[in-house]
Design a protein around this motif. Sequence first.
Motif, PDB file in Angstrom:
ATOM      1  N   PRO A 101      37.521  41.440  36.438  1.00 42.88           N
ATOM      2  CA  PRO A 101      37.981  42.782  36.069  1.00 42.88           C
ATOM      3  C   PRO A 101      38.717  43.507  37.187  1.00 42.88           C
ATOM      4  O   PRO A 101      39.571  44.356  36.909  1.00 42.88           O
ATOM      5  CB  PRO A 101      36.686  43.508  35.690  1.00 42.88           C
ATOM      6  N   ARG A 104      42.005  42.975  36.570  1.00 46.60           N
ATOM      7  CA  ARG A 104      42.265  43.312  35.167  1.00 46.60           C
ATOM      8  C   ARG A 104      42.489  42.063  34.322  1.00 46.60           C
ATOM      9  O   ARG A 104      43.382  41.981  33.483  1.00 46.60           O
ATOM     10  CB  ARG A 104      43.424  44.305  35.045  1.00 46.60           C
ATOM     11  N   VAL A 132      39.006  46.158  29.924  1.00 42.76           N
ATOM     12  CA  VAL A 132      39.481  45.699  31.233  1.00 42.76           C
ATOM     13  C   VAL A 132      40.882  46.233  31.509  1.00 42.76           C
ATOM     14  O   VAL A 132      41.191  46.671  32.623  1.00 42.76           O
ATOM     15  CB  VAL A 132      39.434  44.161  31.310  1.00 42.76           C
TER      16      VAL A 132
END
Length: 357
Positions: A101, A104, A132
């Motif tokens: 995350p 992303r 995310v």
Amino acid sequence: MHKLALGLMSGTSLDGIDAALLQTDGETVRAFGPALTQPYDESLRGALRSILGGNGPVAEVERRLTEAHAQTVEKLLKRAGISPDVVDVIGFHGHTILHRPEQRRTWQIGDGAALAKLTGITVVNDFRSADVAAGGQGAPLVPVFHAALAQGQETPLAVLNIGGVGNVTWIGADGALQAFDTGPGNALIDDWAFRHCSRPLDLDGELAASGRVDLDTLKQFSHHPYFAALPPKSLDRDDFRAYAEALVGHMGAADGAATLTAFTARAVALARAHFPQPAKRWLVCGGGRHNPVLMASLEAELAVPVINVDELGWNGDALEAQAFAFLAVRTLRGLPLTFPGTTGVAHPLCGGRVTLC
């Protein structure tokens, strides 16, 4: 309006596919339906293990995984004695092969459109990507379902899921939610058992029970910076692999299993520092609750009641599959799946991709 939803979960423990039927409006549960677990055969388990991190023949394994989910749906519906046309939606988590995350990125394989075609049922999948993309952790996703199940329970309360990774949902007296990944769950133990004993897991904690915990190593493990990091936070299945290998790689099979099991319990105990208030009880779901050595370690570390959710009448093996049935209905209704207190996203956020059938 309540819908009949079917949830599917393939967890990071690589044990198989959990499937469950649920009657829900995405806010409450009217009724729990039949559930089952379809273990992976060694070929598919090995194929999934080989593509963790997003390497190798991902497309081919995704096809096999999707077909295995379709077969599991068929098996569950046959057991329930119902036809596909009475099921309103399938919540299809897929299988996480990469979770980053901070970049992303999160990647759950599983073809929602193909599953809809194979089953003839509307499918919701890709539950994590929107969160995310919006700057959230994309995990945990189950807290809103935990909160629905826990209505009427004494709070503050912690619901701990021990899959490949551990995650906790803290529920406050006012219904406030906080959730995050605690640290390694079963993954390190499973991988150790596979490596040293050619077993997919340490069944009933037998290997750990025959060994001794290295307390100095356990203390060193506790200094990993992840534990001091403030929530929201989440983990990839293998984030602790190299660190754990450096600590226990020299140990024998039994002592390594015992120490890795202690790692999981210690990680849970360290999570308490981030709660707004201490939890009065811990309710444990996921495969880890079947490991008596791990459960005993949790009781020793937490020093408050640690309860297998089966004792409350919850189905601890089906709970995450039930959760994705619940989340699928929330997606259809446009209700949020993630919240600032659960993933760190800036505001409550909807998610999931719908393939109509």
